[in-house]
Design an enzyme around this catalytic site. Structure first.
Site: not given
Length: 202
Positions: A127, A136
């Protein structure tokens, strides 16, 4: 891989593929013909194609991925998202244009995923993380809560990043590294705990 994701999504018909490698031109990949290189993009746009996806994605292809994204946007294409149906995506997570999210990835609440980002197979984005454009996160990598991944940065296979860490722009976290302190821009870090190895080559 992205062909299969788009097929699993069931929302797009794939006209063809483009590849920089001439040896692949006119061949077929998973039943889809390789039309030629990205030099065909203007012609395809003239022919009415308006959506593309970007499949370049290995650690060594970051610059190519950014180049293709910028070129497609400049020509007026929409870079579509490729998000596997078996990825777990929080309703409060947000995405920029054209992300790739693979099977088994988890993107948790209030995560902000930038444009042209890859969240690879089984990666965990906790979160309040922020993945900036063109970054990436490799297979099995795990980012604790509120981690920031800089533009163009790469987190290697199985890497673990402690909560609230910042990974700098264009930096590379080595496979299975454990990142417990901030990573400067343009730096490769490896090991447990992760330590700077060298600067990223220009």
């Amino acid at each position: 891989m992205l062909i299969e994701i788009l097929q699993a999504m069931g929302t797009h018909e794939i006209t063809g593929l483009l590849d920089v490698d001439p040896k692949l031109w006119k061949s077929q990949q998973l039943g889809i013909i390789v039309l030629g290189s990205d030099e065909l993009l203007p012609k395809l746009f003239e022919d009415g194609i308006r959506q593309v996806f970007i499949g370049a994605g290995s650690a060594g292809e970051s610059n190519l991925r950014q180049h293709l994204f910028a070129k497609a946007q400049h020509l007026g294409f929409v870079v579509i998202p490729c998000i596997h149906p078996r990825a777990v995506i929080s309703p409060s997570a947000t995405f920029g244009e054209g992300p790739n999210v693979m099977a088994g990835a988890v993107v948790n609440s209030a995560a902000r995923i930038g444009a042209n980002v890859i969240v690879n197979t089984g990666a965990i984005i906790e979160h309040d993380c922020k993945l900036q454009d063109h970054s990436h996160v490799a297979p099995g990598a795990r980012l604790g809560s509120a981690v920031t991944v800089g533009e163009g940065a790469h987190s290697g296979i199985g890497a673990s990043v402690r909560q609230c860490i910042r990974i700098g722009r264009n930096s590379v976290v080595g496979a299975r590294a454990a990142v417990v302190s901030d990573v400067p821009d343009d730096t490769i870090v490896v090991g447990v705990p992760a330590r700077p190895l060298r600067k990223v080559k220009a």
